[in-house]
Write a protein that holds these residues in place. Sequence first.
Motif, PDB file in Angstrom:
ATOM      1  N   GLY A  94     -11.480 -20.956 -11.627  1.00  0.00           N
ATOM      2  CA  GLY A  94     -11.756 -20.870 -13.062  1.00  0.00           C
ATOM      3  C   GLY A  94     -13.029 -20.090 -13.352  1.00  0.00           C
ATOM      4  O   GLY A  94     -13.064 -19.252 -14.259  1.00  0.00           O
ATOM      5  N   LEU A  95     -14.079 -20.347 -12.577  1.00  0.00           N
ATOM      6  CA  LEU A  95     -15.326 -19.601 -12.759  1.00  0.00           C
ATOM      7  C   LEU A  95     -15.155 -18.124 -12.416  1.00  0.00           C
ATOM      8  O   LEU A  95     -15.723 -17.247 -13.072  1.00  0.00           O
ATOM      9  N   PHE A  96     -14.361 -17.832 -11.401  1.00  0.00           N
ATOM     10  CA  PHE A  96     -14.094 -16.448 -11.024  1.00  0.00           C
ATOM     11  C   PHE A  96     -13.349 -15.724 -12.142  1.00  0.00           C
ATOM     12  O   PHE A  96     -13.699 -14.585 -12.504  1.00  0.00           O
ATOM     13  N   CYS A  97     -12.342 -16.364 -12.714  1.00  0.00           N
ATOM     14  CA  CYS A  97     -11.596 -15.751 -13.831  1.00  0.00           C
ATOM     15  C   CYS A  97     -12.492 -15.567 -15.052  1.00  0.00           C
ATOM     16  O   CYS A  97     -12.428 -14.539 -15.737  1.00  0.00           O
ATOM     17  N   TRP A  98     -13.342 -16.561 -15.334  1.00  0.00           N
ATOM     18  CA  TRP A  98     -14.270 -16.436 -16.459  1.00  0.00           C
ATOM     19  C   TRP A  98     -15.209 -15.254 -16.231  1.00  0.00           C
ATOM     20  O   TRP A  98     -15.492 -14.492 -17.160  1.00  0.00           O
ATOM     21  N   ALA A  99     -15.714 -15.099 -15.023  1.00  0.00           N
ATOM     22  CA  ALA A  99     -16.629 -14.000 -14.721  1.00  0.00           C
ATOM     23  C   ALA A  99     -15.941 -12.648 -14.877  1.00  0.00           C
ATOM     24  O   ALA A  99     -16.546 -11.695 -15.394  1.00  0.00           O
ATOM     25  N   ILE A 100     -14.684 -12.559 -14.476  1.00  0.00           N
ATOM     26  CA  ILE A 100     -13.951 -11.294 -14.624  1.00  0.00           C
ATOM     27  C   ILE A 100     -13.839 -10.916 -16.090  1.00  0.00           C
ATOM     28  O   ILE A 100     -14.100  -9.781 -16.483  1.00  0.00           O
ATOM     29  N   PHE A 101     -13.458 -11.874 -16.938  1.00  0.00           N
ATOM     30  CA  PHE A 101     -13.297 -11.573 -18.356  1.00  0.00           C
ATOM     31  C   PHE A 101     -14.642 -11.356 -19.047  1.00  0.00           C
ATOM     32  O   PHE A 101     -14.756 -10.533 -19.947  1.00  0.00           O
ATOM     33  N   ALA A 102     -15.677 -12.081 -18.632  1.00  0.00           N
ATOM     34  CA  ALA A 102     -16.993 -11.926 -19.260  1.00  0.00           C
ATOM     35  C   ALA A 102     -17.637 -10.599 -18.886  1.00  0.00           C
ATOM     36  O   ALA A 102     -18.357 -10.002 -19.695  1.00  0.00           O
ATOM     37  N   LEU A 103     -17.416 -10.123 -17.691  1.00  0.00           N
ATOM     38  CA  LEU A 103     -18.048  -8.895 -17.223  1.00  0.00           C
ATOM     39  C   LEU A 103     -17.208  -7.648 -17.464  1.00  0.00           C
ATOM     40  O   LEU A 103     -17.633  -6.543 -17.119  1.00  0.00           O
ATOM     41  N   ALA A 104     -16.027  -7.797 -18.066  1.00  0.00           N
ATOM     42  CA  ALA A 104     -15.143  -6.651 -18.267  1.00  0.00           C
ATOM     43  C   ALA A 104     -15.754  -5.605 -19.188  1.00  0.00           C
ATOM     44  O   ALA A 104     -15.521  -4.410 -19.015  1.00  0.00           O
ATOM     45  N   VAL A 105     -16.553  -6.013 -20.155  1.00  0.00           N
ATOM     46  CA  VAL A 105     -17.159  -5.068 -21.089  1.00  0.00           C
ATOM     47  C   VAL A 105     -18.125  -4.134 -20.373  1.00  0.00           C
ATOM     48  O   VAL A 105     -18.336  -3.002 -20.796  1.00  0.00           O
ATOM     49  N   TYR A 106     -18.679  -4.594 -19.271  1.00  0.00           N
ATOM     50  CA  TYR A 106     -19.711  -3.830 -18.580  1.00  0.00           C
ATOM     51  C   TYR A 106     -19.159  -2.910 -17.495  1.00  0.00           C
ATOM     52  O   TYR A 106     -19.937  -2.382 -16.696  1.00  0.00           O
TER      53      TYR A 106
END
Length: 149
Positions: free
Chosen positions: A14-26
């Motif tokens: 879950g944390l890995f998926c959250w990080a992928i979506f949170a960092l996608a803008v960058y």
Amino acid sequence: MIALGLVLNTIGIGLFCWAIFALAVYALPFFVALSIGMTAFQSGASLIGALLIATAGGALTLVLGQVAVAIARSLALRIAIATAFAIPAAVAGYHVVFAVSQIGVSSLAWREVFACLGAVCIGVTSWTRLIVLAETRPFEPGRVVESPS
């Protein structure tokens, strides 16, 4: 002990998926920073100098993109800028989902399907995050918009 492992694995995924979506803008600023840093390092800059130049280039790309979306009046221009940020995010999302799907999916066709779905989801998330940050303004030029007190 097995239950604790399952819970911790679920939290980790879950944390890995959250990080992928949170960092996608960058993704675009990261690609720009990486390109600038590698070019600076190969042209003779020191490691510290290349890192500083890369960080400045990536930060400048992110700030310019957000400012351009915020001040652009044309919806087509906003969409074009957000798309420029979303395409590298979608490419990065494709590769991440394809790599992660190799763990549990044996069929190459299904890995491609999951990777394409991941690319679409992450690209749309990046596009939406950049578009939503832009505040809409009135289309009449020269009018002062007063905010209620």
